[in-house]
Design a protein around this motif. Structure first.
Motif, mmCIF file in Angstrom:
data_model
loop_
_atom_site.group_PDB
_atom_site.id
_atom_site.type_symbol
_atom_site.label_atom_id
_atom_site.label_comp_id
_atom_site.label_asym_id
_atom_site.label_seq_id
_atom_site.Cartn_x
_atom_site.Cartn_y
_atom_site.Cartn_z
ATOM 1 N N UNK B 157 -8.664 -1.935 3.041
ATOM 2 C CA UNK B 157 -9.440 -1.230 2.037
ATOM 3 C C UNK B 157 -8.544 -0.676 0.934
ATOM 4 N N UNK B 158 -7.260 -0.465 1.295
ATOM 5 C CA UNK B 158 -6.365 0.154 0.323
ATOM 6 C C UNK B 158 -5.443 -0.877 -0.316
ATOM 7 N N UNK B 159 -5.699 -2.163 -0.035
ATOM 8 C CA UNK B 159 -4.900 -3.208 -0.677
ATOM 9 C C UNK B 159 -5.587 -3.629 -1.968
ATOM 10 N N UNK B 160 -4.911 -4.551 -2.643
ATOM 11 C CA UNK B 160 -5.509 -5.071 -3.872
ATOM 12 C C UNK B 160 -6.715 -5.939 -3.561
ATOM 13 N N UNK B 161 -7.675 -5.930 -4.484
ATOM 14 C CA UNK B 161 -8.858 -6.744 -4.274
ATOM 15 C C UNK B 161 -8.507 -8.226 -4.160
ATOM 16 N N UNK B 162 -7.448 -8.664 -4.856
ATOM 17 C CA UNK B 162 -7.118 -10.097 -4.804
ATOM 18 C C UNK B 162 -6.728 -10.525 -3.388
ATOM 19 N N UNK B 163 -6.052 -9.632 -2.636
ATOM 20 C CA UNK B 163 -5.689 -9.979 -1.259
ATOM 21 C C UNK B 163 -6.944 -10.062 -0.392
#
Lengths: 221, 192
Positions: B157-163
């Motif tokens: 949830x706290x990573x980039x949306x692209x990942x």
């Protein structure tokens, strides 16, 4: 394009957007991305096994429902509790490692390994009960065939195959965490986080194995 | 929409067209077969709708990100309901420090939620339910649990949306493609 992750650490980007060749399009290191890709492929392995199990179960004349409340369901519930708790302690380890507190991170990883080892030992005992009943990979116990006539002998194969592969994953996770904990001085916080990713994945798989294998085969009273 | 470059526009329009096509395929199947094929049609329609949803997700996310929806339909930013959501909200939008800023309380709440769902599942095992209903509820609970683990414990949830967009849709599509063979298992029984 608008910057997505205001919360992501600011890395120097070559282009303005991800599609223009940003230096780190995912804002994670290559090791972490590699672990994510491994998790994707591994989840497909487990997905294929669970789907094959469901396929075999539906297309069989009869399928045994052999798990009594004690020991099977109690054991597997406690095992689930162990795995969930180990995930929590792993989260604590990762957060300690992020704070550069390697000693606390090591302690939390040892707690994780304790719960993981408890899972494996309980699972071994549970396997022992079933093998003691006479369950083999392609053979059902005589009493089961009396209760469920024509039951598919594939039960043992799917049960031992899926839970065995999962147990192997837990075991390799224990080795992985052990190496990380023992040589924690050589690893940085991202390595701890990556081992955490693997551990949580093992937990996640059990969240599907437990209901599909155990809860759908509770012995009718 | 001054941020929208030509490629982005093309990308989004293509995805929306594909999503529309998938919805049309689903509608066509419903209109032609009227579910005479039983589970086959159900699976086909579900998979088509899922594919449509996946195709439509990037444009919708893009719209949310660029504030396009805010311009078209005024949506108030509701305050997060629970404290956990508030913390997550603050985390996602605040600065990310060395510790990633997530408090341990949030993880303990997630852990309690996971335990609660597991307890519910075990309890359900002892309520006499129809097999298919039971399977649906169990799988629903498991998918919620998996989403919680991936979002909070695995930090997605706290990573980039692209990942997230690289990892999650690929798994979902592959698992759905495996499930396409599944209706055969119902037929196999009658073929013998």
């Amino acid at each position: 394009m608008v910057e997505v992750g205001a919360h992501a650490t600011a890395e120097p980007l070559v282009g303005a957007s991800d599609w223009d060749g940003g230096a780190l399009p995912y804002r994670v290191g290559h090791k972490k991305l590699g672990m994510w890709l491994f998790i994707m492929s591994d989840s497909l392995t487990f997905g294929a096994l669970l789907i094959a199990y469901s396929y075999a179960r539906i297309s069989s004349v009869a399928w045994p429902r052999p798990f009594p409340f004690f020991p099977s369901i109690v054991f597997s519930s406690v095992m689930t509790l162990c795995l969930l708790s180990s995930s929590l302690t792993m989260v604590m380890a990762v957060s300690a490692a992020k704070k550069r507190d390697k000693k606390r991170a090591r302690k939390w990883i040892f707690a994780t390994m304790f719960f993981g080892a408890a899972f494996v030992i309980l699972h071994m005992i549970e396997w022992g009960h079933l093998i003691g009943d006479g369950l083999m990979a392609f053979e059902l116990p005589e009493e089961w065939l009396k209760i469920w006539p024509g039951a598919s002998p594939l039960f043992g194969a799917t049960f031992f195959g899926i839970t065995g592969l999962h147990m192997f994953h837990v075991f390799s996770g224990l080795c992985y965490l052990g190496i990380i904990a023992l040589f924690i001085k050589r690893f940085d916080d991202e390595d701890v986080e990556i081992s955490g990713l693997y551990w949580h994945f093992v937990d996640l798989v059990w969240m599907f194995v437990f209901p599909l294998i155990y809860l759908l085969s509770i012995k009718p009273s | 929409m001054e941020h929208q470059s030509k490629e982005t526009k093309f990308f989004n329009m293509t995805l929306l067209l594909l999503a529309g096509g998938a919805v049309l395929v689903a509608a066509w199947d419903v209109a032609v077969s009227r579910f005479r094929g039983g589970t086959d049609d159900l699976f086909f329609v579900l998979v088509a709708l899922l594919v449509a949803l996946l195709f439509a997700t990037p444009p919708i996310l893009f719209g949310i990100r660029t504030g396009w929806f805010h311009e078209k339909f005024v949506i108030d930013d509701e305050p997060p309901a629970t404290e956990a959501a508030a913390e997550a909200h603050a985390e996602a939008h605040g600065v990310e420090g060395e510790s990633h800023g997530v408090s341990n309380r949030l993880f303990i709440l997630v852990w309690i939620a996971l335990l609660g769902l597991t307890g519910l599942e075990v309890l359900l095992g002892y309520v006499q339910l129809r097999n298919d209903l039971m399977l649906t509820i169990l799988m629903g609970a498991s998918i919620i649990k998996a989403a919680l683990i991936m979002a909070y414990f695995m930090h997605l949830r706290f990573e980039r949306m692209s990942l997230v967009l690289t990892v999650v849709p690929a798994i979902v599509v592959c698992l759905c493609l495996m499930l396409i063979l599944f209706p055969d298992s119902f037929r196999l029984f009658h073929l013998r």
